[in-house]
Write an enzyme that holds these catalytic residues in place. Sequence first.
Site, PDB file in Angstrom:
ATOM      1  N   LYS A   1       5.216  -7.338  47.117  1.00 13.60           N
ATOM      2  CA  LYS A   1       4.496  -6.315  46.355  1.00 13.60           C
ATOM      3  C   LYS A   1       4.047  -6.843  44.997  1.00 13.60           C
ATOM      4  O   LYS A   1       4.816  -7.466  44.277  1.00 13.60           O
ATOM      5  CB  LYS A   1       5.413  -5.104  46.149  1.00 13.60           C
ATOM      6  CG  LYS A   1       4.744  -3.933  45.491  1.00 13.60           C
ATOM      7  CD  LYS A   1       4.964  -2.672  46.294  1.00 13.60           C
ATOM      8  CE  LYS A   1       4.238  -1.489  45.709  1.00 13.60           C
ATOM      9  NZ  LYS A   1       2.819  -1.472  45.991  1.00 13.60           N
TER      10      LYS A   1
ATOM     11  N   GLY B   1      10.439 -10.091  41.366  1.00 12.79           N
ATOM     12  CA  GLY B   1      10.468 -11.328  42.152  1.00 12.79           C
ATOM     13  C   GLY B   1       9.080 -11.853  42.476  1.00 12.79           C
ATOM     14  O   GLY B   1       8.822 -13.057  42.421  1.00 12.79           O
ATOM     15  N   CYS B   2       8.165 -10.949  42.794  1.00 14.07           N
ATOM     16  CA  CYS B   2       6.803 -11.358  43.154  1.00 14.07           C
ATOM     17  C   CYS B   2       6.051 -11.889  41.937  1.00 14.07           C
ATOM     18  O   CYS B   2       5.262 -12.824  42.053  1.00 14.07           O
ATOM     19  CB  CYS B   2       6.061 -10.192  43.800  1.00 14.07           C
ATOM     20  SG  CYS B   2       6.836  -9.684  45.351  1.00 14.07           S
ATOM     21  N   THR B   3       6.310 -11.299  40.778  1.00 14.14           N
ATOM     22  CA  THR B   3       5.703 -11.790  39.544  1.00 14.14           C
ATOM     23  C   THR B   3       6.236 -13.183  39.225  1.00 14.14           C
ATOM     24  O   THR B   3       5.469 -14.093  38.887  1.00 14.14           O
ATOM     25  CB  THR B   3       5.970 -10.816  38.378  1.00 14.14           C
ATOM     26  OG1 THR B   3       5.387  -9.551  38.703  1.00 14.14           O
ATOM     27  CG2 THR B   3       5.390 -11.334  37.076  1.00 14.14           C
TER      28      THR B   3
ATOM     29  N   ALA C   1       4.565 -15.620  41.697  1.00 13.65           N
ATOM     30  CA  ALA C   1       3.140 -15.817  41.401  1.00 13.65           C
ATOM     31  C   ALA C   1       2.963 -16.681  40.154  1.00 13.65           C
ATOM     32  O   ALA C   1       2.124 -17.594  40.126  1.00 13.65           O
ATOM     33  CB  ALA C   1       2.447 -14.472  41.234  1.00 13.65           C
TER      34      ALA C   1
END
Length: 181
Positions: A62, A67-69, A72
Amino acid sequence: MQLKSIITASVIAFLLALSSSSIAELKVGDKAPNFSLQDQNNITHTLSDYEGQWVVLYFYPKDDTPGCTTQACDFRDAVKRIIASKSVVLGLSVDSVRSHKLFAEKYNLPFSLLADETREVSELYDSLSSFFKVANRNTFIIDHEGNIAKIYLSVNPKTHSEMVLNDLSSLQKAGYKPESN
């Protein structure tokens, strides 16, 4: 007490079965499933357009979550070295084009984030969580001929890009040839 342990074990087994995907279907050496998806700038990307280049295709759950930030931004910080290895990074989640645009702008992400709103590509790559209906945190290195050269499952978002860079270098130096099936 014994009944409680049995129930707890059963619930854990059930949740694991629901949230895991069947990665066993895709393996190193397989032709990577082709796809056509829009990125955060409404540009359509088709995997076959990247033939002749190595592709790092990373799936994440998401936009704009911790975690995704982290993941990325880790790829953002490594992207020049990945490009120097004649490779391209593509992020993919089930979020919308608009969500990807906001995420990419907020963190200055210099690579394409692909919107898999139908979840079809995530399913093709055995990277869709059955339980939450988001992409699992998996990554595929796809070689210059369109074959899967490396599969990473449930990666650590803090250290993943370095692992990818090391493996890209090793695969390319070794004159990688896909296994025949």
